[in-house]
Design a protein around this motif. Sequence first.
Motif, PDB file in Angstrom:
ATOM      1  N   ASN A 378      29.591  39.246  31.592  1.00  0.00           N
ATOM      2  CA  ASN A 378      30.146  39.933  32.764  1.00  0.00           C
ATOM      3  C   ASN A 378      29.171  39.730  33.914  1.00  0.00           C
ATOM      4  OD1 ASN A 378      30.937  42.697  30.631  1.00  0.00           O
ATOM      5  ND2 ASN A 378      32.271  41.021  31.217  1.00  0.00           N
ATOM      6  N   TYR A 379      29.705  39.386  35.056  1.00  0.00           N
ATOM      7  CA  TYR A 379      28.852  39.218  36.232  1.00  0.00           C
ATOM      8  C   TYR A 379      29.496  39.959  37.397  1.00  0.00           C
ATOM      9  CZ  TYR A 379      26.480  37.120  40.208  1.00  0.00           C
ATOM     10  OH  TYR A 379      25.769  36.937  41.366  1.00  0.00           O
ATOM     11  N   ALA A 380      28.718  40.779  38.074  1.00  0.00           N
ATOM     12  CA  ALA A 380      29.244  41.499  39.238  1.00  0.00           C
ATOM     13  C   ALA A 380      28.227  41.399  40.366  1.00  0.00           C
ATOM     14  CB  ALA A 380      29.497  42.957  38.898  1.00  0.00           C
ATOM     15  N   SER A 381      28.714  41.291  41.583  1.00  0.00           N
ATOM     16  CA  SER A 381      27.799  41.250  42.718  1.00  0.00           C
ATOM     17  C   SER A 381      28.476  41.863  43.943  1.00  0.00           C
ATOM     18  CB  SER A 381      27.375  39.807  43.029  1.00  0.00           C
ATOM     19  OG  SER A 381      28.466  39.081  43.532  1.00  0.00           O
ATOM     20  N   GLY A 382      27.647  42.206  44.911  1.00  0.00           N
ATOM     21  CA  GLY A 382      28.194  42.782  46.131  1.00  0.00           C
ATOM     22  C   GLY A 382      27.119  42.996  47.177  1.00  0.00           C
ATOM     23  N   ASP A 383      27.562  43.166  48.409  1.00  0.00           N
ATOM     24  CA  ASP A 383      26.667  43.471  49.533  1.00  0.00           C
ATOM     25  C   ASP A 383      27.014  44.845  50.078  1.00  0.00           C
ATOM     26  OD1 ASP A 383      25.649  40.906  49.351  1.00  0.00           O
ATOM     27  OD2 ASP A 383      27.205  40.105  50.689  1.00  0.00           O
ATOM     28  N   GLY A 384      25.999  45.538  50.597  1.00  0.00           N
ATOM     29  CA  GLY A 384      26.260  46.844  51.177  1.00  0.00           C
ATOM     30  C   GLY A 384      25.095  47.307  52.008  1.00  0.00           C
ATOM     31  N   ARG A 385      25.051  48.596  52.254  1.00  0.00           N
ATOM     32  CA  ARG A 385      23.992  49.146  53.089  1.00  0.00           C
ATOM     33  C   ARG A 385      23.422  50.408  52.445  1.00  0.00           C
ATOM     34  NH1 ARG A 385      24.965  49.213  59.319  1.00  0.00           N
ATOM     35  NH2 ARG A 385      26.386  50.935  58.907  1.00  0.00           N
ATOM     36  N   ALA A 386      22.133  50.639  52.702  1.00  0.00           N
ATOM     37  CA  ALA A 386      21.467  51.806  52.125  1.00  0.00           C
ATOM     38  C   ALA A 386      20.453  52.358  53.113  1.00  0.00           C
ATOM     39  CB  ALA A 386      20.766  51.411  50.825  1.00  0.00           C
ATOM     40  N   GLN A 387      20.044  53.592  52.858  1.00  0.00           N
ATOM     41  CA  GLN A 387      18.963  54.198  53.636  1.00  0.00           C
ATOM     42  C   GLN A 387      17.857  54.590  52.671  1.00  0.00           C
ATOM     43  OE1 GLN A 387      20.847  57.357  55.913  1.00  0.00           O
ATOM     44  NE2 GLN A 387      20.507  56.220  57.811  1.00  0.00           N
ATOM     45  N   LEU A 388      16.760  53.866  52.720  1.00  0.00           N
ATOM     46  CA  LEU A 388      15.672  54.141  51.794  1.00  0.00           C
ATOM     47  C   LEU A 388      14.778  55.277  52.266  1.00  0.00           C
ATOM     48  CD1 LEU A 388      14.480  50.562  50.808  1.00  0.00           C
ATOM     49  CD2 LEU A 388      15.692  52.205  49.406  1.00  0.00           C
ATOM     50  N   VAL A 389      14.660  55.431  53.575  1.00  0.00           N
ATOM     51  CA  VAL A 389      13.658  56.362  54.101  1.00  0.00           C
ATOM     52  C   VAL A 389      14.299  57.712  54.420  1.00  0.00           C
ATOM     53  CG1 VAL A 389      11.908  56.723  55.869  1.00  0.00           C
ATOM     54  CG2 VAL A 389      12.442  54.405  55.099  1.00  0.00           C
ATOM     55  N   ASN A 397      20.149  46.478  54.662  1.00  0.00           N
ATOM     56  CA  ASN A 397      21.189  45.727  53.954  1.00  0.00           C
ATOM     57  C   ASN A 397      20.772  45.534  52.501  1.00  0.00           C
ATOM     58  OD1 ASN A 397      22.920  45.357  56.185  1.00  0.00           O
ATOM     59  ND2 ASN A 397      21.598  43.703  56.940  1.00  0.00           N
ATOM     60  N   VAL A 398      21.734  45.613  51.612  1.00  0.00           N
ATOM     61  CA  VAL A 398      21.429  45.515  50.175  1.00  0.00           C
ATOM     62  C   VAL A 398      22.339  44.472  49.544  1.00  0.00           C
ATOM     63  CG1 VAL A 398      21.157  46.800  48.037  1.00  0.00           C
ATOM     64  CG2 VAL A 398      21.089  47.998  50.211  1.00  0.00           C
ATOM     65  N   THR A 399      21.749  43.658  48.682  1.00  0.00           N
ATOM     66  CA  THR A 399      22.566  42.786  47.837  1.00  0.00           C
ATOM     67  C   THR A 399      22.258  43.145  46.386  1.00  0.00           C
ATOM     68  OG1 THR A 399      20.873  41.085  47.757  1.00  0.00           O
ATOM     69  CG2 THR A 399      22.536  40.894  49.491  1.00  0.00           C
ATOM     70  N   THR A 400      23.276  43.140  45.557  1.00  0.00           N
ATOM     71  CA  THR A 400      23.057  43.492  44.163  1.00  0.00           C
ATOM     72  C   THR A 400      23.879  42.590  43.268  1.00  0.00           C
ATOM     73  OG1 THR A 400      23.100  45.291  42.546  1.00  0.00           O
ATOM     74  CG2 THR A 400      24.889  45.229  44.140  1.00  0.00           C
ATOM     75  N   GLN A 401      23.349  42.361  42.090  1.00  0.00           N
ATOM     76  CA  GLN A 401      24.112  41.606  41.101  1.00  0.00           C
ATOM     77  C   GLN A 401      23.747  42.106  39.715  1.00  0.00           C
ATOM     78  OE1 GLN A 401      23.214  37.466  41.538  1.00  0.00           O
ATOM     79  NE2 GLN A 401      21.041  37.831  41.869  1.00  0.00           N
ATOM     80  N   SER A 402      24.689  41.971  38.829  1.00  0.00           N
ATOM     81  CA  SER A 402      24.512  42.467  37.471  1.00  0.00           C
ATOM     82  C   SER A 402      25.082  41.447  36.504  1.00  0.00           C
ATOM     83  CB  SER A 402      25.246  43.806  37.324  1.00  0.00           C
ATOM     84  OG  SER A 402      25.400  44.137  35.970  1.00  0.00           O
ATOM     85  N   LEU A 403      24.327  41.172  35.457  1.00  0.00           N
ATOM     86  CA  LEU A 403      24.798  40.236  34.430  1.00  0.00           C
ATOM     87  C   LEU A 403      24.682  40.912  33.074  1.00  0.00           C
ATOM     88  CD1 LEU A 403      25.702  37.318  33.674  1.00  0.00           C
ATOM     89  CD2 LEU A 403      23.288  36.807  33.333  1.00  0.00           C
ATOM     90  N   THR A 404      25.765  40.927  32.345  1.00  0.00           N
ATOM     91  CA  THR A 404      25.749  41.495  30.996  1.00  0.00           C
ATOM     92  C   THR A 404      26.175  40.418  30.006  1.00  0.00           C
ATOM     93  OG1 THR A 404      26.380  43.661  31.843  1.00  0.00           O
ATOM     94  CG2 THR A 404      26.666  43.293  29.489  1.00  0.00           C
ATOM     95  N   VAL A 405      25.328  40.206  29.019  1.00  0.00           N
ATOM     96  CA  VAL A 405      25.682  39.317  27.905  1.00  0.00           C
ATOM     97  C   VAL A 405      26.000  40.212  26.724  1.00  0.00           C
ATOM     98  CG1 VAL A 405      24.904  37.449  26.412  1.00  0.00           C
ATOM     99  CG2 VAL A 405      24.086  37.581  28.772  1.00  0.00           C
ATOM    100  N   PHE A 406      27.161  40.049  26.152  1.00  0.00           N
ATOM    101  CA  PHE A 406      27.496  40.935  25.036  1.00  0.00           C
ATOM    102  C   PHE A 406      27.943  40.152  23.814  1.00  0.00           C
ATOM    103  CE2 PHE A 406      32.127  40.714  25.162  1.00  0.00           C
ATOM    104  CZ  PHE A 406      32.388  40.326  26.473  1.00  0.00           C
ATOM    105  N   MET A 407      27.609  40.706  22.685  1.00  0.00           N
ATOM    106  CA  MET A 407      28.043  40.145  21.409  1.00  0.00           C
ATOM    107  C   MET A 407      28.775  41.251  20.660  1.00  0.00           C
ATOM    108  SD  MET A 407      25.859  38.265  18.434  1.00  0.00           S
ATOM    109  CE  MET A 407      25.634  36.795  19.413  1.00  0.00           C
ATOM    110  N   ALA A 408      29.938  40.917  20.175  1.00  0.00           N
ATOM    111  CA  ALA A 408      30.765  41.949  19.544  1.00  0.00           C
ATOM    112  C   ALA A 408      31.320  41.437  18.229  1.00  0.00           C
ATOM    113  CB  ALA A 408      31.915  42.333  20.476  1.00  0.00           C
ATOM    114  N   THR A 409      31.527  42.358  17.332  1.00  0.00           N
ATOM    115  CA  THR A 409      32.149  42.010  16.052  1.00  0.00           C
ATOM    116  C   THR A 409      33.222  43.036  15.736  1.00  0.00           C
ATOM    117  OG1 THR A 409      30.520  43.309  14.842  1.00  0.00           O
ATOM    118  CG2 THR A 409      30.069  40.976  15.099  1.00  0.00           C
TER     119      THR A 409
END
Lengths: 413, 280
Positions: A378-389, A397-409
């Motif tokens: 699974n791969y997900a990504s996106g751009d957005g905005r944040a306030q850190l302070v 501006n924020v960019t994020t991505q996520s990768l999940t490798v899964f094994m199932a039985t």
Amino acid sequence: MNTWTNKHSGSVCGFVIALAFCGAGTALADEYHYTNILIGERAAGMGGAYTAVSDDPSGLFYNPAGIVYAPSSNISASVNAYNLQDKNYKQGLSGLSDWKRKSTTFVPNFFGIIQPVGQGVIGFSYAVPDSVTEDQDLDLTNPASGISRYIINFNNDDRTYKIGPSYARAVNDRLSVGATLYFHYWARQWISNQLAILDNGSYQHNNTYFKTSEYGVEPMLGMMWSPVDKLALGLTASKTLLYSSSLASQLIVRDATTKEIAVTKNNSSMKRIQPLRITAGAAYFPTSKLLLSMDVSHFSATQDATFGNRIAVTNVALGVEYYLKPTLALRGGIYTDNANTPKLLNSLSNQREHIDLLGLSASVTRFTRNSSLTLGLNYASGDGRAQLVGGSNDIQNVTTQSLTVFMATSYNY
Amino acid sequence: MKIRQHVALFGLACMTALGAAHFARANPESFRVRVSQETVVYDVSKEDIEAEITFGRGVAARIFGRFSRYDDEALTRYVNLVGRNLAAHANRPELSFRFVVLATDTINAYACPGGYIFITRGALEQMSDEAELAGVLAHEIAHITQKHIVKALNIHGEKADAAAGISHILGSIADPTRVAFSQAVDKAVDILFNHGLDKADEFEADRVGTELLVLTGYDPHALNRYLAKISKKSKARETISETHPPFPERVKALDRLISQAGLDNIKGTRFKERFDEHMD
């Protein structure tokens, strides 16, 4: 996290150690989205578009009414997922350097078993739909004007667990109903140590500690209907009801100018207000080799003065399954994972980040007579905005991505 | 949208679905079956299965006409435990397998359609361990999973094509159909005791049986070892050779299978002590 925390952490830290606020307005494991790790052997490969399929143990999570149509009388399934998340806050460190957060976690995120009993089917499942482990050690030289060295040690463990029984039964040949009652447990521990050594030799030190846990139940009602041949429609409704919540925090600041140490501790038992989720799905089974599915999930808006309002969110998922041969199946999916926070406004401070995500999924399954083995991504990504302070109107501006490798039985017996 | 509206929407959808379901025309249990599941889901009709079981029962009755049941309850229970454990790994979940020990010195075993399997006391006495017993039972189970007699005699249920073989006979009570049923049973008995199945069917049963042995955790060489052993027994040669391919060919084919499939390195169990306890 919550407004209560923002006020305290933001006001004490000032601009030099901006990240003291990051625990409140930003997130990896992720109360700001509703689809973080996809669950299920087939479902995870199909982008989570599974409400109208649900005819295996994953149905306990997606739509318990579907387990009535499981092809074998007894099935168990388990999924193990390795998840990587990466988030980059542009110029997040004092407006000069990017701040990158990474999480890697390996988690057995689903187990389910179903078995016919009498006129119905019972099941039991365990799911971890959200899990993050961050362990960061950052040492920057001259990251900003007036700061010669900036060290961040940061650890965050955040998991959501669901575990509970299900029951489903057929109303007639084409209609079934089911229910799952999950016990809900969310636990999070956040420790952040930050040291800024200034050019004049003085230093500022921040230590932040949060510990959160909440308990509740999540009842889910589902139904599955086949109005015409080869078509199935699914519908579910669920809502997490919290009966206990606790949050403890401790903030220690050694100020560079005054050299004084301030300690702030707080405890709270306020409960988050959870949205009602309604998911409608359709699945089309044109042949025994091909399956097409779609889910539309709607999460209601919540008005929560303590932990922040959430806007209504609608996510869409599309999935496809195709058998190259009886022993080999491919799956693919695409899904949205929109933020439940309002879009950031330039005139406000202490706003929660807003990032809309788009995800892709794919998996391959090898079947033997009584079992199957699946490997997927699974791969997900996106751009957005944040306030850190805290207390500042600055927006990153924020960019994020996520990768999940899964094994199932899965195994039927 | 407020929660009440969501609940009302969900309730309305449920009620609509419940009402509409009354007029629905679909069979989700059928169209949901994936191609990967077709091997474990019945690929024949309920009528075909009932016909096979009824037919097999008729053949089994003829076998009981030839041999009496060996009167040892503990041994029969043991053989059933071994056999049903193997059958659980076979692809005929719709059948209930039953195993019977026959009181005869003849060295042989028989498989009737529908899950009825017989093994002679004479065959048991030639075995050295439980793995060899499992090997013989797995060979017979394979005859049933592969439907060798069902296909040879074209056994179908009531709703099958009327032009096919003895179809319709099992759903009728007329005398001609009873005669046809009896004749079909005679043919099956003739296959079992006189003419045997096609050579290809026997080789397939050896192959599938050995695979079943491995799936269940037994020594993959067990069936081959047993065949090699009884090939030297004149009593076995007299009976089994009449209905099966020559022993050397079967042993050679199994050697090839074990080698090509990489089963050589599998250390399956043999359970000699447990077998000896029940044979004493």
